[in-house]
Write a protein that holds these residues in place. Sequence first.
Motif, PDB file in Angstrom:
ATOM      1  N   PRO A  89       0.820  -1.221   0.000  1.00 54.09           N
ATOM      2  CA  PRO A  89       0.000   0.000   0.000  1.00 54.09           C
ATOM      3  C   PRO A  89       0.857   1.275   0.000  1.00 54.09           C
ATOM      4  O   PRO A  89       0.503   2.257  -0.662  1.00 54.09           O
ATOM      5  N   ALA A  90       1.967   1.257   0.715  1.00 52.47           N
ATOM      6  CA  ALA A  90       2.842   2.442   0.743  1.00 52.47           C
ATOM      7  C   ALA A  90       3.490   2.663  -0.623  1.00 52.47           C
ATOM      8  O   ALA A  90       3.651   3.804  -1.076  1.00 52.47           O
ATOM      9  N   LEU A 149      10.887   1.343  -6.822  1.00 49.99           N
ATOM     10  CA  LEU A 149       9.482   0.984  -7.068  1.00 49.99           C
ATOM     11  C   LEU A 149       9.375   0.267  -8.406  1.00 49.99           C
ATOM     12  O   LEU A 149       9.947   0.721  -9.395  1.00 49.99           O
ATOM     13  N   GLY A 150       8.638  -0.839  -8.448  1.00 49.96           N
ATOM     14  CA  GLY A 150       8.456  -1.536  -9.715  1.00 49.96           C
ATOM     15  C   GLY A 150       9.474  -2.649  -9.904  1.00 49.96           C
ATOM     16  O   GLY A 150       9.872  -3.310  -8.938  1.00 49.96           O
ATOM     17  N   ASP A 151       9.894  -2.851 -11.152  1.00 51.61           N
ATOM     18  CA  ASP A 151      10.749  -4.002 -11.465  1.00 51.61           C
ATOM     19  C   ASP A 151      12.071  -4.000 -10.693  1.00 51.61           C
ATOM     20  O   ASP A 151      12.630  -2.950 -10.378  1.00 51.61           O
ATOM     21  N   VAL A 188       3.580   5.709  -5.793  1.00 49.52           N
ATOM     22  CA  VAL A 188       3.409   5.744  -7.256  1.00 49.52           C
ATOM     23  C   VAL A 188       2.352   6.781  -7.636  1.00 49.52           C
ATOM     24  O   VAL A 188       2.541   7.558  -8.581  1.00 49.52           O
ATOM     25  N   ALA A 189       1.254   6.835  -6.879  1.00 52.56           N
ATOM     26  CA  ALA A 189       0.219   7.831  -7.170  1.00 52.56           C
ATOM     27  C   ALA A 189       0.795   9.245  -7.045  1.00 52.56           C
ATOM     28  O   ALA A 189       0.515  10.120  -7.868  1.00 52.56           O
ATOM     29  N   ALA A 190       1.617   9.460  -6.026  1.00 48.84           N
ATOM     30  CA  ALA A 190       2.238  10.778  -5.844  1.00 48.84           C
ATOM     31  C   ALA A 190       3.203  11.089  -6.990  1.00 48.84           C
ATOM     32  O   ALA A 190       3.258  12.220  -7.481  1.00 48.84           O
TER      33      ALA A 190
END
Length: 210
Positions: free
Chosen positions: A26-27, A141-143, A32-34
């Motif tokens: 969730p964090a 974040l991500g891969d 990512v949204a930010a």
Amino acid sequence: MEDGQAGANGIDLRGARYFPGFLDRPAQEALVAAVRGVVAAAPLFRPETRRGKQMSVRMTSAGAVGWVSDRRGYRYEPRHPSGVAWPAIPTEALAVWEAVAGVERAPDTCLVNYYDAEAKMGLHQDRDEASFDWPVVSISLGDDALFRIGGRERGGRTESRWLASGDVVALGGAARLAHHGIDRVRPGSSSLLPKGGRINLTLRVAGVSP
Ligand code: MD6
Ligand code: FE
């Protein structure tokens, strides 16, 4: 502390501090949204190196100043190449700095790097800041990405680690000027970003007046 767990000070990685799994899913999603908000205000661009070569990583920044690179060199600028001011550093990223940096001062810049399946980043030192007394804090974040870290001098022994989504690395103290880079990403290794790829955020005190 259980074997393999980071504890409050992280795992030592050639003097850097490594915090695997620092952010839960969730964090990571909130961050990512930010970052989407940052990229909407200050779009990703592909910088040129000093020698005029296009970098494979696309970048933008948040904060009072942002890192730019072109034939005039590497530096911090108060504006995105389009002329707009950089957006504010996301509060979720500031919270990570506060938890791991161990200093009173807040960062004044957050570099956003985006790696597609082919992107990589050569070994470098972060040395465009006014002072090396402040750490650099990096969030993945991500891969997954293969992170390589060596010493202050170029050409010495290096150590590699796969960084996963949610991992945090802090370069401070004797490791502040360690050489480091990303050899490759592992496409499809994370479901965090719908189109794949990797985002890396690096928080710094640039310490240059905007
Ligand atoms: C990256 N990271 O992880 C590139 N710099 O994509 C960096 O260049 C970096 O991870 C300073 C401190 C930590 C880092
Ligand atoms: Fe770096």
